[in-house]
Write a protein that holds these residues in place. Structure first.
Motif, PDB file in Angstrom:
ATOM      1  N   SER A 165      46.620 -19.150  25.754  1.00  8.50           N
ATOM      2  CA  SER A 165      47.762 -20.504  25.469  1.00  8.50           C
ATOM      3  C   SER A 165      46.593 -21.167  24.791  1.00  8.50           C
ATOM      4  O   SER A 165      47.788 -22.040  24.042  1.00  8.50           O
ATOM      5  N   SER A 166      46.043 -21.542  24.433  1.00  9.37           N
ATOM      6  CA  SER A 166      45.264 -22.336  23.153  1.00  9.37           C
ATOM      7  C   SER A 166      45.596 -21.662  22.039  1.00  9.37           C
ATOM      8  O   SER A 166      45.528 -22.797  21.236  1.00  9.37           O
ATOM      9  N   TRP A 167      46.067 -20.721  21.826  1.00  6.77           N
ATOM     10  CA  TRP A 167      46.458 -20.545  20.856  1.00  6.77           C
ATOM     11  C   TRP A 167      47.903 -21.297  20.193  1.00  6.77           C
ATOM     12  O   TRP A 167      47.654 -21.297  19.056  1.00  6.77           O
ATOM     13  N   LYS A 168      48.752 -20.618  21.207  1.00  8.06           N
ATOM     14  CA  LYS A 168      49.949 -21.346  21.173  1.00  8.06           C
ATOM     15  C   LYS A 168      49.965 -23.070  21.029  1.00  8.06           C
ATOM     16  O   LYS A 168      50.889 -23.513  20.600  1.00  8.06           O
ATOM     17  N   GLU A 169      49.036 -23.663  21.419  1.00  5.83           N
ATOM     18  CA  GLU A 169      49.229 -24.640  21.409  1.00  5.83           C
ATOM     19  C   GLU A 169      49.047 -25.167  20.185  1.00  5.83           C
ATOM     20  O   GLU A 169      48.575 -26.588  19.557  1.00  5.83           O
TER      21      GLU A 169
END
Length: 272
Positions: free
Chosen positions: A40-44
């Motif tokens: 999810s950090s990639w999307k963030e």
């Protein structure tokens, strides 16, 4: 640069590449990156926005950006011979396979600052022959030394400490230390002309692979290259290179096996 190198840890010569499961082995049709466990950090990261580069106004400032973003790149270690017999050896990371039928590879060679052909492009255009050798970890420094901007008429072979091995179909030698070498004949050479300046900036060379030499000890039981034994080197941005780290396998889905599942998923979208 010497100080920077001194601060780095030693190269791990005994490091072993391993195969792992894929980054998201539980992926299902339509799953978003934000929904993927642990990623999810990639999307963030999208919240930081994007840098926009207009190549028409920032030419050639996008060069270091492109070579740092289009990675990793395989490297063609090219051996060629001039019409007067001078042997040339040089690496190029603007390189790849084009097609297997007929077997073709591509190499892009930028022109020299003077606007003239670099030795490799000039030699291949004149003699129609060259070899492409893949670089492995044990001799990457040997290959790198051939990047030196030596004047025309100077052969890089003695500087490299590498061994010339006679080819079967072409005059240029292959590099004996390379576990995978290709003898090539010129299939096509296209001079790239800048659409605005009209200047010749690069030559795109397509080589017809006439023969392949592959070391038996890097082949697996199926007769194809074992990446864990091959240890190829790739090019990154600036002066950075990389070895092959952990790898994973992703099978291609087949409609005859997955079609029913896909249709059911698409129906849920229509019902939503």
């Amino acid at each position: 640069m010497q100080g920077e190198q001194a601060a780095l840890p030693a190269f791990a010569k005994d490091a072993k590449m391993r195969f792992t499961e894929s980054p998201n082995p539980t992926f299902s049709y339509g799953q978003t990156v934000a929904e993927t466990d642990g990623w999810s950090s990639w999307k963030e990261g999208e919240s930081a926005g994007w840098k926009y580069v207009d190549t028409a106004t920032e030419d050639p400032g996008w060069y270091p950006l492109m070579i740092s973003g289009i990675v990793p790149r395989p490297i063609a270690f090219v051996s060629s011979v001039s019409t007067d017999g001078t042997e040339n050896l040089a690496p190029f990371s603007w390189f790849n396979m084009v097609t297997h039928n007929p077997p073709l590879v591509s190499i892009s060679v930028s022109v020299a600052p003077s606007g003239s052909h670099k030795d490799t492009a000039a030699n291949i255009k004149a003699t129609k022959e060259f070899t492409v050798n893949i670089i492995s970890e044990p001799f990457v420094e040997n290959a790198n030394i051939t990047c030196i901007d030596a004047p025309a008429g100077i052969s890089e072979w003695p500087l490299s400490g590498l061994t010339k091995e006679p080819s079967v179909h072409v005059k240029p030698a292959r590099v004996k230390e390379s576990a995978f070498s290709m003898e090539c004949e010129l299939f096509q050479a296209n001079d790239i002309i800048h659409p605005v300046s009209g200047k010749h900036t690069t030559t795109l060379i397509l080589g017809h692979v006439k023969a392949i030499h592959v070391r038996a000890d890097v082949l697996n039981e199926r007769g194809i290259v074992d990446i864990t034994k091959f240890k190829p080197i790739s090019r990154l941005g600036d002066i950075s290179y990389a070895r092959v780290g952990d790898a994973f396998r992703l099978p291609r889905q087949m409609w005859k096996l997955e079609g029913e599942k896909v249709q059911k998923f698409l129906k849920t979208l229509g019902d939503a």
